[in-house]
Design a protein around this motif. Structure first.
Motif, PDB file in Angstrom:
ATOM      1  N   THR A 197      19.886  31.049  33.025  1.00 25.50           N
ATOM      2  CA  THR A 197      18.816  30.453  33.210  1.00 25.50           C
ATOM      3  C   THR A 197      17.520  31.495  33.720  1.00 25.50           C
ATOM      4  N   TRP A 198      16.329  31.283  32.987  1.00 29.35           N
ATOM      5  CA  TRP A 198      15.259  32.076  33.318  1.00 29.35           C
ATOM      6  C   TRP A 198      13.927  31.120  33.660  1.00 29.35           C
ATOM      7  N   ASP A 199      13.111  31.474  34.638  1.00 31.65           N
ATOM      8  CA  ASP A 199      12.197  30.546  35.260  1.00 31.65           C
ATOM      9  C   ASP A 199      11.009  31.340  35.502  1.00 31.65           C
ATOM     10  N   ILE A 200       9.931  30.918  35.296  1.00 29.19           N
ATOM     11  CA  ILE A 200       8.633  31.527  35.870  1.00 29.19           C
ATOM     12  C   ILE A 200       7.483  30.532  36.472  1.00 29.19           C
ATOM     13  N   ALA A 224       2.362  43.839  32.843  1.00 32.71           N
ATOM     14  CA  ALA A 224       3.341  43.183  31.534  1.00 32.71           C
ATOM     15  C   ALA A 224       3.200  41.725  31.722  1.00 32.71           C
ATOM     16  N   SER A 225       3.423  41.410  32.924  1.00 30.16           N
ATOM     17  CA  SER A 225       3.452  39.754  33.026  1.00 30.16           C
ATOM     18  C   SER A 225       2.205  39.242  33.073  1.00 30.16           C
ATOM     19  N   ILE A 226       0.950  39.826  33.552  1.00 22.54           N
ATOM     20  CA  ILE A 226      -0.394  39.379  33.186  1.00 22.54           C
ATOM     21  C   ILE A 226      -0.561  39.178  31.586  1.00 22.54           C
ATOM     22  N   GLY A 227      -0.274  40.122  31.240  1.00 22.38           N
ATOM     23  CA  GLY A 227      -0.534  40.279  29.529  1.00 22.38           C
ATOM     24  C   GLY A 227       0.152  38.994  28.741  1.00 22.38           C
ATOM     25  N   LEU A 257       9.446  36.776  37.099  1.00 18.05           N
ATOM     26  CA  LEU A 257      10.452  36.306  36.379  1.00 18.05           C
ATOM     27  C   LEU A 257      11.713  36.197  37.259  1.00 18.05           C
ATOM     28  N   GLN A 258      12.232  34.909  37.103  1.00 16.28           N
ATOM     29  CA  GLN A 258      13.520  34.715  37.813  1.00 16.28           C
ATOM     30  C   GLN A 258      14.547  34.564  36.875  1.00 16.28           C
ATOM     31  N   GLN A 259      15.657  35.321  36.813  1.00 14.09           N
ATOM     32  CA  GLN A 259      16.835  35.178  35.971  1.00 14.09           C
ATOM     33  C   GLN A 259      17.998  34.781  36.723  1.00 14.09           C
ATOM     34  N   SER A 260      18.701  33.641  36.738  1.00 12.86           N
ATOM     35  CA  SER A 260      19.792  33.531  37.244  1.00 12.86           C
ATOM     36  C   SER A 260      21.173  33.091  36.420  1.00 12.86           C
ATOM     37  N   ASN A 311      21.332  36.264  40.957  1.00 11.34           N
ATOM     38  CA  ASN A 311      19.949  36.753  40.376  1.00 11.34           C
ATOM     39  C   ASN A 311      19.737  38.082  40.084  1.00 11.34           C
ATOM     40  N   PHE A 312      18.973  38.451  39.341  1.00 16.83           N
ATOM     41  CA  PHE A 312      18.830  39.744  38.887  1.00 16.83           C
ATOM     42  C   PHE A 312      17.672  40.563  39.902  1.00 16.83           C
TER      43      PHE A 312
END
Length: 325
Positions: A197-200, A224-227, A257-260, A311-312
């Protein structure tokens, strides 16, 4: 059996091994919980062939595997029935005494390890080791749970240093505060199931550092995230003579970015919350370095399995009890 489940009578009385009565047993924890839990379902024949265990208030459980204590703590609940041979029980490790006690404290320019030592000394809580916090903290706690006091002191110090800490209890029942690892010594090479699962939803990719009058000192950003997602900004107030750069960078890391992953694998008692692990590619499209957020170890039908939430990112403890002096 490859483990012992020792029931000790109140006040350190007689000890009995319940392992042969266990149908299922679960040993679990989370980075958000100070106390780990042990729960078990026992089969106790009602024909008199087995003496029922004395699951009474004040009793304690010790879980040992291959001669090593993994859990020590008080029994907190037990359920029996007149028409069933099944007995359910639950215990919390000695973290319960850090969670269940409240204290009134005022610390001025105190290192978090010194505050933790003082709190534990006042309440007779055994201490194994307390990691140096690397900064001093001032905080008032007018009647707060002891675990929130310890966690907050370390969290406030970590905001200054960018480090991460884990509050937990050893298998022998003593408090240890450890700095979370930045690399892994454990590897998961095979799994029985992986959910990715990924989540922003909590994304903030820019931090504006400002003075207490509102003047902009500088911004710390994830370009990169702002872009990809546009700018989502958090504000940090920098006090005179301080540098909030580490705090800003930590905020970006914790709100990116949260990836679990939820991973099921063969049992390994080293896979506990807060530890880092390398996950090999098992076909789920995810591999690399992860941190364990929660773990559940289950013994059933002579088999041992572990279920993990990974979680990464190594997330900071955001406990924020008490008030400023």
């Amino acid at each position: 059996m490859d483990y012992e489940l020792l029931l000790t009578a109140p006040s350190g009385g007689e000890t009995r091994d319940l392992a042969q009565l266990v149908q299922t047993m679960s040993w679990s924890g989370s980075v958000r919980q100070t106390a780990r839990e042990l729960s078990a379902t026992l089969a106790v024949p009602r024909d008199g062939s087995v003496e029922p265990p004395a699951l009474v208030e004040g009793a304690s459980l010790t879980f040992r595997r291959e001669g090593r204590a993994l859990f020590t703590g008080p029994l907190v609940s037990a359920t029996t029935g007149t028409d069933s041979s099944v007995v359910d029980l639950s215990a919390l490790d000695n973290g319960r005494f850090l969670v269940g006690n409240e204290g009134w404290y005022q610390f001025k320019a105190v290192a978090p390890e010194a505050a933790a030592a003082a709190v534990c000394g006042d309440f007779g809580i055994p201490v194994a080791s307390l990691a140096p916090g690397g900064a001093t903290v001032s905080r008032k706690f007018p009647g707060e749970a002891l675990d929130k006091i310890v966690r907050t002191m370390y969290a406030l110090a970590a905001a200054q240093t960018g480090k991460r800490y884990l509050v937990r209890f050893t298998g022998e029942g003593a408090l240890e505060v450890v700095e979370k690892p930045t690399s892994a010594t454990l590897t998961i090479k095979s799994t029985m199931g992986v959910t990715n699962t990924w989540d922003i939803s909590k994304l903030q990719n820019s931090v504006a550092i400002r003075t207490d009058t509102g003047a902009l000192v500088r911004r710390v950003e994830d370009g990169a995230s702002i872009g990809l997602n546009g700018r989502l900004e958090h504000v940090i107030i920098q006090r005179s003579g301080e540098d909030a750069g580490a705090e800003a960078q930590a905020w970006l890391e914790d709100h990116g970015l949260q990836q679990s992953l939820t991973v099921e694998t063969m049992g390994d008692p080293r896979l506990i919350s807060g530890n880092a692990v390398i996950l090999r590619d098992t076909g789920a499209g995810a591999s690399g370095l992860f941190w364990i957020e929660s773990d559940t170890h289950t013994w059933k039908n002579k088999q041992y399995f572990t279920k993990l939430k990974l979680n990464f990112r190594d997330l900071a403890d955001t406990t924020n009890a008490g008030s400023e002096l």
